[in-house]
Design an enzyme around this catalytic site. Structure first.
Site, PDB file in Angstrom:
ATOM      1  N   HIS A  67      41.345  30.509  27.267  1.00 23.51           N
ATOM      2  CA  HIS A  67      40.035  30.581  27.374  1.00 23.51           C
ATOM      3  C   HIS A  67      39.296  30.866  28.760  1.00 23.51           C
ATOM      4  CE1 HIS A  67      35.786  28.778  26.571  1.00 23.51           C
ATOM      5  NE2 HIS A  67      36.143  28.981  25.244  1.00 23.51           N
ATOM      6  N   ASP A  78      40.145  27.754  18.212  1.00 20.73           N
ATOM      7  CA  ASP A  78      40.605  28.796  17.119  1.00 20.73           C
ATOM      8  C   ASP A  78      41.914  28.346  16.547  1.00 20.73           C
ATOM      9  OD1 ASP A  78      38.731  30.812  18.561  1.00 20.73           O
ATOM     10  OD2 ASP A  78      38.084  30.308  16.506  1.00 20.73           O
TER      11      ASP A  78
HETATM   12  C1  SDX Z   1      36.530  31.486  21.454  1.00 22.31           C
HETATM   13  O1  SDX Z   1      33.707  31.952  25.712  1.00 22.31           O
HETATM   14  C2  SDX Z   1      33.716  31.123  24.518  1.00 22.31           C
HETATM   15  O2  SDX Z   1      33.409  29.857  24.648  1.00 22.31           O
HETATM   16  C3  SDX Z   1      34.473  31.529  23.392  1.00 22.31           C
HETATM   17  C4  SDX Z   1      34.685  30.303  22.409  1.00 22.31           C
HETATM   18  C5  SDX Z   1      33.327  29.960  21.762  1.00 22.31           C
HETATM   19  O3  SDX Z   1      33.121  28.801  21.256  1.00 22.31           O
HETATM   20  O4  SDX Z   1      32.288  30.653  21.592  1.00 22.31           O
HETATM   21  O5  SDX Z   1      35.284  29.433  22.913  1.00 22.31           O
HETATM   22  C6  SDX Z   1      35.342  30.930  21.232  1.00 22.31           C
HETATM   23  O6  SDX Z   1      36.377  33.069  21.563  1.00 22.31           O
HETATM   24  C7  SDX Z   1      37.900  31.155  21.897  1.00 22.31           C
HETATM   25  C8  SDX Z   1      39.013  32.085  22.520  1.00 22.31           C
HETATM   26  C9  SDX Z   1      39.396  32.877  21.151  1.00 22.31           C
HETATM   27  N1  SDX Z   1      40.187  33.874  21.465  1.00 22.31           N
HETATM   28  C10 SDX Z   1      41.674  33.804  21.425  1.00 22.31           C
HETATM   29  O7  SDX Z   1      42.398  32.841  21.011  1.00 22.31           O
HETATM   30  C11 SDX Z   1      42.259  35.259  21.817  1.00 22.31           C
HETATM   31  C12 SDX Z   1      43.708  34.951  22.635  1.00 22.31           C
HETATM   32  N2  SDX Z   1      43.093  34.408  23.961  1.00 22.31           N
HETATM   33  C13 SDX Z   1      43.092  35.577  25.133  1.00 22.31           C
HETATM   34  O8  SDX Z   1      42.851  36.841  24.575  1.00 22.31           O
HETATM   35  C14 SDX Z   1      42.290  34.907  26.058  1.00 22.31           C
HETATM   36  O9  SDX Z   1      42.640  33.890  26.563  1.00 22.31           O
HETATM   37  C15 SDX Z   1      40.706  35.028  25.865  1.00 22.31           C
HETATM   38  C16 SDX Z   1      40.178  36.148  25.781  1.00 22.31           C
HETATM   39  C17 SDX Z   1      40.159  33.712  25.193  1.00 22.31           C
HETATM   40  C18 SDX Z   1      39.995  34.803  27.538  1.00 22.31           C
HETATM   41  O10 SDX Z   1      40.369  35.941  28.201  1.00 22.31           O
HETATM   42  P1  SDX Z   1      40.300  35.722  29.834  1.00 22.31           P
HETATM   43  O11 SDX Z   1      39.415  34.725  30.265  1.00 22.31           O
HETATM   44  O12 SDX Z   1      39.606  37.160  29.932  1.00 22.31           O
HETATM   45  O13 SDX Z   1      41.903  35.829  30.181  1.00 22.31           O
HETATM   46  P2  SDX Z   1      42.443  36.648  30.929  1.00 22.31           P
HETATM   47  O14 SDX Z   1      42.900  37.952  29.980  1.00 22.31           O
HETATM   48  O15 SDX Z   1      41.741  37.201  32.330  1.00 22.31           O
HETATM   49  O16 SDX Z   1      43.959  36.231  31.195  1.00 22.31           O
HETATM   50  C19 SDX Z   1      44.246  35.475  32.086  1.00 22.31           C
HETATM   51  C20 SDX Z   1      45.872  35.809  32.152  1.00 22.31           C
HETATM   52  C21 SDX Z   1      46.350  37.209  31.973  1.00 22.31           C
HETATM   53  O17 SDX Z   1      47.705  37.281  32.508  1.00 22.31           O
HETATM   54  P3  SDX Z   1      47.964  37.878  33.986  1.00 22.31           P
HETATM   55  O18 SDX Z   1      47.027  39.107  34.189  1.00 22.31           O
HETATM   56  O19 SDX Z   1      47.259  36.897  34.901  1.00 22.31           O
HETATM   57  O20 SDX Z   1      49.056  38.037  34.245  1.00 22.31           O
HETATM   58  O21 SDX Z   1      46.359  34.945  31.144  1.00 22.31           O
HETATM   59  C22 SDX Z   1      46.933  35.775  30.107  1.00 22.31           C
HETATM   60  C23 SDX Z   1      46.420  37.347  30.607  1.00 22.31           C
HETATM   61  O22 SDX Z   1      47.262  38.133  30.022  1.00 22.31           O
HETATM   62  N3  SDX Z   1      46.550  35.405  28.859  1.00 22.31           N
HETATM   63  C24 SDX Z   1      47.237  35.306  27.781  1.00 22.31           C
HETATM   64  C25 SDX Z   1      46.391  34.757  26.817  1.00 22.31           C
HETATM   65  N4  SDX Z   1      45.283  34.478  27.329  1.00 22.31           N
HETATM   66  C26 SDX Z   1      45.176  34.881  28.640  1.00 22.31           C
HETATM   67  N5  SDX Z   1      48.564  35.877  27.700  1.00 22.31           N
HETATM   68  C27 SDX Z   1      49.132  35.555  26.221  1.00 22.31           C
HETATM   69  N6  SDX Z   1      48.311  35.015  25.612  1.00 22.31           N
HETATM   70  C28 SDX Z   1      47.178  34.738  25.637  1.00 22.31           C
HETATM   71  N7  SDX Z   1      46.342  34.033  24.496  1.00 22.31           N
END
Ligand code: SDX
Length: 395
Positions: free
Chosen positions: A272, A329
């Site tokens: 998140h 989710d």
């Molecule tokens: C919702 O914003 C809100 O409030 C949203 C929400 C709401 O109520 O409106 O809470 C609802 O959208 C919840 C999120 C649902 N999405 C998912 O579950 C999809 C999977 N999650 C990821 O795609 C991700 O965690 C996000 C999109 C939710 C957040 O993305 P960020 O903050 O941009 O995270 P990031 O891409 O900067 O990640 C930081 C690191 C990265 O690795 P490094 O580059 O540091 O090596 O964490 C890794 C990312 O690759 N990472 C993940 C991951 N989420 C982040 N790696 C594997 N699996 C994941 N799910």
């Protein structure tokens, strides 16, 4: 060079705004609607009461709640011409595409009142109109996809029971919703009702900042919510769990793929932008999943897969270092599946739940005398000034 980010109610040239609606402490995993902890609201309130709280800023008294319920009941039916729009969609049209189009279409039908959110009475009617009709539109899109006749809303039923009636009643058999199912769906909608400046809510504010109407602003938010990184994640979680359960990949493989950035695979329902601790909604839904499945006598192996995945991820340094925890989710889809909601409607349910939050945020921005049109700036990385070259001189 880019200047300081200043807090600006109407977004102006920054990406930040002031708001009194929802508070999140990402480090501590705290979520409050108008100051009320989500845990207390989940335990004691209802989706409709929380909708009023978010939009009007306080818990309603009985008279206010009764009036709001009456508005929702009165606004549940769609104008008969709406049906022709449904007939224009292919039966396998994505429900989120239909929802976005039809929320906009509400603006094509005469409202009892036009308002910009300034007149309390007028705004309350429009808010109820949107919260009520989005449920009817969702049910109708499902019935259309299934080739089933539309069910008119039943004024005797509560908000959630009416939705389930419109979804599942048959001409020969009126659907009587199981109270546990109604409670579970109430909880899911309540937990999704608002979440500060997430992607879709920021869309409402951006579109609304041009003084676009409530329906156009919320229709745009439906589009933003559709993405798998946002509201579409609840469907992607189920697909991921199914893949693991059916032996496509093991839970360990899923974690390995999620850690390999070249795989393009993410652990859906994890991570998140704001929560760097447990998403409090995920905690509540995890507890509720057990209860709902037990009450309904549903045994879903995907719940066991989800638990196994969570346990493994929370012990894995990749996830621990990046503070990646289950989000809203991760468990919501398992509960929706148990109560009979089709997978392709999960994100639609998220939109129904989030509607009060979008409306509250649209109004809060519209009511701010200092509001300005959203106009984020950029850091330009293109070519310096260049002279025009006639086509015959180009290579
Ligand atoms: C919702 O914003 C809100 O409030 C949203 C929400 C709401 O109520 O409106 O809470 C609802 O959208 C919840 C999120 C649902 N999405 C998912 O579950 C999809 C999977 N999650 C990821 O795609 C991700 O965690 C996000 C999109 C939710 C957040 O993305 P960020 O903050 O941009 O995270 P990031 O891409 O900067 O990640 C930081 C690191 C990265 O690795 P490094 O580059 O540091 O090596 O964490 C890794 C990312 O690759 N990472 C993940 C991951 N989420 C982040 N790696 C594997 N699996 C994941 N799910």
């Amino acid at each position: 060079e880019t200047g300081l980010i200043t807090l600006d109610p109407g977004y102006g040239n920054t990406g930040a705004c002031t708001s009194a609606i929802t508070f999140i402490d990402g480090e501590k995993g705290i979520l409050r609607y108008r100051g009320y902890p989500i845990e207390q609201l989940a335990k004691s309130s209802s989706f409709i009461e929380v909708a009023w709280l978010l939009i009007f800023g306080k818990l309603p008294n009985q008279a206010e709640l009764d009036v709001f319920r009456e508005r929702l009941t009165r606004n549940a039916p769609l104008h008969e011409s709406f049906k022709h729009h449904f007939e224009g969609f292919l039966v396998d049209s994505p429900p989120m595409a239909i929802l976005s189009a039809m929320v906009n279409t509400i603006a094509c039908f005469p409202s009892q009142n036009e308002c910009d959110g300034s007149d309390e009475e007028c705004f309350a009617e429009d808010a109820a109109r949107l919260i009520s009709k989005v449920r009817t539109i969702a049910a109708y899109s499902y019935r259309r996809a299934m080739g089933l006749p539309f069910n008119y809303p039943d004024p005797k039923l509560s908000y959630v029971a009416n939705f389930l009636h419109m979804m599942f009643s048959m001409p020969y058999d009126q659907h009587v919703a199981d109270p546990e199912v109604v409670d579970a769906l109430n909880l899911i909608l309540l937990l999704h009702a608002d979440h500060e400046q997430n992607c879709s809510t920021s869309t409402v504010r951006t579109v609304g900042s041009s003084q676009a109407n409530l329906y156009a602003s919320c229709a745009a938010a439906v589009g933003a919510l559709w993405g798998p990184l946002h509201g579409g994640a609840n469907v992607a979680v189920l697909e991921m769990l199914e893949k693991i359960h059916k032996g496509g990949i093991s839970a360990a493989d899923a974690l390995k793929l999620a850690k390999d950035h070249t795989s393009g695979f993410r652990l859906m329902g994890f991570g998140h932008r704001v929560y760097k601790n447990f998403d409090p909604r995920a905690k509540i839904l995890k507890q509720s999943a057990d209860k709902v499945l037990a009450q309904l006598g549903v045994k879903d192996p995907l719940l066991d897969v989800a638990r196994q995945l969570e346990e493994m991820a929370l012990k894995d340094s990749y996830f621990v270092e990046r503070k990646l925890y289950p989000n809203v989710d991760f468990y919501s889809g398992i509960i929706m599946r148990a109560i009979g909601i089709p997978t392709n409607m999960f994100t639609v349910l998220f939109a129904i739940g989030r509607m009060p939050g979008w409306i509250a945020q649209w109004r809060e921005q519209n009511e701010d005398p200092k509001r300005r049109i959203a106009r984020p700036r950029q850091i330009y990385t293109g070519p310096n000034v260049t002279d025009y070259v006639p086509i015959e001189q180009r290579k």
